[in-house]
Design an enzyme around this catalytic site. Structure first.
Site, PDB file in Angstrom:
ATOM      1  CB  CYS A  11      -0.906  -0.024   1.224  1.00 15.71           C
ATOM      2  SG  CYS A  11      -2.325   1.059   1.087  1.00 15.71           S
ATOM      3  CB  CYS A  83      -4.127   1.635  -1.882  1.00  9.03           C
ATOM      4  SG  CYS A  83      -2.437   2.207  -1.964  1.00  9.03           S
ATOM      5  CB  CYS A  90       3.960  -0.802  -6.942  1.00  7.45           C
ATOM      6  SG  CYS A  90       4.823  -2.126  -6.099  1.00  7.45           S
TER       7      CYS A  90
END
Length: 142
Positions: A11, A83, A90
């Site tokens: 997240c 999320c 990422c």
């Protein structure tokens, strides 16, 4: 040597959603997987996370916020982003076998017009209902 599949839950801040997921997955599947969580911009665990987990018998007091950077070069059988922001920013995990995204809303934003404890406990229950079967299916743990 531990041969359990490795799961990483990501997240943005590694303070709420991913921490709930780590604790729930460890509680439900810890005998079959190794699970950790991390954030793209780690912060601190939101205290209510520990409370809503404790209230269903899950001890997450030893968990702490970690950066995705410390996991980039580890082999991961499954990387789960929880999320939308983390899914977008990422980094690539070159040693990840699978990567999936299951976005959950920011509980702090939801709690602006609702009971905060209820929002967090509902999120905990939703993560359990959705991520446990997902991990079982993705890692073929039947």
């Amino acid at each position: 040597m531990n041969n359990k599949p490795k799961v990483l839950v990501i997240c943005t801040g590694n303070s709420m959603r991913s921490q709930l997921a780590e604790a729930v997955l460890r509680h439900e599947l810890g005998d079959r997987i190794d699970v950790a969580s991390a954030g793209v911009s780690p912060g601190r665990i939101y205290p209510l996370v520990i409370d809503v987990l404790r209230d269903v018998g899950i001890d997450a007091s030893g968990q702490y916020s970690k950066s995705v950077d410390q996991f980039l070069h580890e082999r991961m059988d499954l990387v789960i982003t929880v999320c939308d922001h983390a899914n977008e920013v990422c980094p690539i995990f070159p040693n990840a076998v699978k990567r999936v995204h299951r976005g959950y809303p920011d509980p702090i934003r939801l709690a602006m017009n609702a009971d905060e404890y209820q929002v967090f406990s509902d999120l905990r229950d939703r993560i359990k209902a959705e991520l446990v079967p997902l991990v079982i299916r993705e890692l073929d743990l039947h």
